[in-house]
Design a protein around this motif. Structure first.
Motif, mmCIF file in Angstrom:
data_model
loop_
_atom_site.group_PDB
_atom_site.id
_atom_site.type_symbol
_atom_site.label_atom_id
_atom_site.label_comp_id
_atom_site.label_asym_id
_atom_site.label_seq_id
_atom_site.Cartn_x
_atom_site.Cartn_y
_atom_site.Cartn_z
ATOM 1 N N MET A 172 0.824 -1.226 -0.046
ATOM 2 C CA MET A 172 0.183 -0.008 -0.012
ATOM 3 C C MET A 172 0.941 1.224 0.074
ATOM 4 N N GLN A 173 0.755 2.166 -0.780
ATOM 5 C CA GLN A 173 1.263 3.516 -1.009
ATOM 6 C C GLN A 173 0.507 4.754 -0.415
ATOM 7 N N ALA A 183 -0.628 -15.162 12.452
ATOM 8 C CA ALA A 183 0.701 -15.195 12.255
ATOM 9 C C ALA A 183 1.204 -13.643 12.133
ATOM 10 N N ILE A 184 0.332 -12.849 12.925
ATOM 11 C CA ILE A 184 0.447 -11.272 12.877
ATOM 12 C C ILE A 184 0.851 -11.000 14.450
ATOM 13 N N PHE A 185 2.065 -10.752 14.386
ATOM 14 C CA PHE A 185 2.587 -10.320 15.901
ATOM 15 C C PHE A 185 3.101 -8.963 16.100
ATOM 16 N N THR A 186 3.287 -8.345 15.056
ATOM 17 C CA THR A 186 3.593 -6.685 15.233
ATOM 18 C C THR A 186 2.637 -5.877 14.426
ATOM 19 N N LEU A 187 3.006 -4.308 14.942
ATOM 20 C CA LEU A 187 2.244 -3.655 13.942
ATOM 21 C C LEU A 187 2.448 -3.498 12.383
ATOM 22 N N GLY A 188 3.773 -4.071 12.010
ATOM 23 C CA GLY A 188 4.066 -4.057 10.593
ATOM 24 C C GLY A 188 3.457 -5.100 9.891
ATOM 25 N N ALA A 227 -0.445 -7.178 6.038
ATOM 26 C CA ALA A 227 -1.669 -7.986 5.813
ATOM 27 C C ALA A 227 -2.735 -7.489 4.941
ATOM 28 N N PRO A 228 -3.264 -8.375 4.145
ATOM 29 C CA PRO A 228 -4.195 -7.885 2.902
ATOM 30 C C PRO A 228 -5.330 -7.353 3.669
ATOM 31 N N LEU A 229 -5.880 -6.159 3.380
ATOM 32 C CA LEU A 229 -7.130 -5.361 4.138
ATOM 33 C C LEU A 229 -8.225 -6.215 4.211
ATOM 34 N N MET A 279 -7.684 -1.238 12.584
ATOM 35 C CA MET A 279 -6.156 -1.590 12.726
ATOM 36 C C MET A 279 -5.240 -1.450 11.590
ATOM 37 N N TYR A 280 -5.848 -1.785 10.451
ATOM 38 C CA TYR A 280 -5.037 -1.614 9.503
ATOM 39 C C TYR A 280 -4.567 -0.341 8.882
ATOM 40 N N TYR A 281 -5.463 0.587 8.991
ATOM 41 C CA TYR A 281 -5.138 1.775 8.779
ATOM 42 C C TYR A 281 -4.210 2.610 9.654
#
Length: 426
Positions: A1-2, A217-222, A227-229, A243-245
């Motif tokens: 995402m840009q 398998a999501i452990f960090t903010l990165g 992750a796909p929205l 959370m994504y934004y």
């Protein structure tokens, strides 16, 4: 995402937190050092299981006593440890004094109190008001002015996170400023400073959400940012999108509020019960809660169309929480009307043992908009005058001066509440 960050709002938001607030207030009152003396504030000092509401940094470091620890966990053989009984009235007074300090640096609508010891302050546009030698003040300059004023006048230490929006200011506060006293973040620094943070360190992500994310398998903010929205949105709905934004540093929550408009959105009161209650006993508590809500509505010269009832059940029962609302034919600020509506809602709930009850009102209007049925008008006026009379007695003499007879039964909580402030004895 840009992300084109140049098109996003770039406010100057401060998130201010008072370090170990309750313990620091007690330290100042006792003539002690908030940082270097060992102090614990306990809700009920008469019980060995009394909960620690705050611990000074020195006590945390030396004995790992934290908020939520128990009184019996505090060593009794170290005379350097000071144990203070919680004084919620004092802490609220200090919190108000701190808010007055904030008001010197920003208008009230730019101050959003998050808790008794934490607030956001939007200082955008105040740079020239605090210029030094003709040089406009930066957000960091204003943050330091606020920190110095709080310390000079109240002896309390504040930490400040600075960001272009509320989310980033809060996260930089929690993860950096609470350790260093002051920290700032700008959009280009998000990947470097925020993405490595574990998800459990991010404001708004609780233990249950952490476990759900870890299973993916999501452990960090990165990891959230990468992750796909569509996957996050499908799994968690609007929370997943948020959370994504947030992971990309995007937050469009308002930074200017109308305090009166916020109050008009609605009121609520709730209580966590000390034991299991069933519906007949819960009815007593619900009447107490509607009494408090009705009083608050009358104080605001308001009335509500919608009332909601929420229940949480005993952990021993595998029963999901209950929440239901109903809209009334006419807006009201009478306890009996609110109570009867809640009892109708309660009839739709399971009879599982209850441990938390909350009642709320929304869709509020000015009380002049109340429409009274022709045949019930006299009865309505009697109840309204009775409500005003009890309001006056409570204002003059306190909550314990008048209560329903049912509140004197074993199910009643009114008398216990009357002796407490903020959930704790004064």
């Amino acid at each position: 995402m840009q992300i084109d960050y140049t098109k996003l709002p770039d406010y100057k938001i401060l998130c201010v937190d008072l370090k170990s607030f309750y313990a620091s207030v007690e330290a100042v009152e006792l003539g002690l050092d908030p940082l270097h003396d060992m102090i614990a504030v306990v809700g009920d000092v008469t019980r060995r299981g009394g909960v620690v509401l705050a611990a000074s940094p020195a006590l945390k470091q030396r004995y790992q006593i934290q908020t939520g620890s128990r009184l019996y966990q505090i060593p009794t053989d170290d005379r350097r440890i000071h144990i203070a009984k919680a004084r919620m009235g004092l802490y609220l007074e200090k919190s108000m004094q701190i808010t007055h300090i904030y008001h010197r640096f920003a208008p009230l609508e730019a101050i959003q109190v998050y808790s008794i010891d934490e607030a956001w302050i939007n200082v955008t546009g105040t740079e020239n008001l605090f210029a030094q030698n003709g040089v406009p003040a930066t957000a960091r300059d204003i943050a330091m002015m606020i920190k110095r004023a709080i310390y000079k006048e109240l002896g309390l230490l504040a930490a400040v996170g600075i960001g272009p929006n509320k989310f980033l200011a809060k996260v930089i506060l929690d993860n950096y400023a609470k350790k260093t006293g002051l920290a700032a973040i700008h959009y280009p620094q998000i990947k470097q400073h925020l993405w490595p943070l574990p998800v459990q360190h991010i404001w708004g992500i609780g233990r249950r959400m952490q476990l759900n994310l870890n299973r993916m398998a999501i452990f960090t903010l990165g990891d959230i940012a990468k992750a796909p929205l569509r996957i996050l949105s499908k799994r968690f709905g609007i929370i997943g999108e948020q959370m994504y934004y947030h992971a990309w540093g995007i937050d469009h929550s308002p930074v200017i509020v109308d305090p009166l408009a916020e109050a008009r959105k609605g009121f609520s009161h709730g209580i966590t019960l000390v034991r299991d209650y069933y519906q007949d006993e819960a009815a007593v508590v619900i009447y107490e809660l509607t009494d408090m809500l009705a009083r608050k509505l009358r104080q605001a010269r308001a009335a509500a169309f919608t009332i909601s009832l929420s229940l949480r059940f005993s952990k021993r029962e595998d029963t999901p929480s209950f929440s239901k609302s109903t809209s009334l034919y006419s807006a009201t600020n009478l306890s009996k009307t609110l109570y009867l509506a809640c009892m109708e809602l309660l009839s739709h709930s399971t009879d599982a043992p209850i441990r938390h009850i909350s009642v709320g009102v929304t869709n509020m209007v000015h009380q002049d908009a109340i429409q009274v049925d022709l045949f019930d008008g006299i009865y309505h006026q009697k109840l309204y005058r009775l409500g005003l009379a009890t309001d006056q007695i409570i204002n003059d003499h306190g909550m314990s001066a008048i209560m329903r007879a049912a509140s004197l039964t074993s199910a009643g909580t009114w008398l216990d509440r009357a002796l407490k402030l903020g959930g704790h004895y004064e």
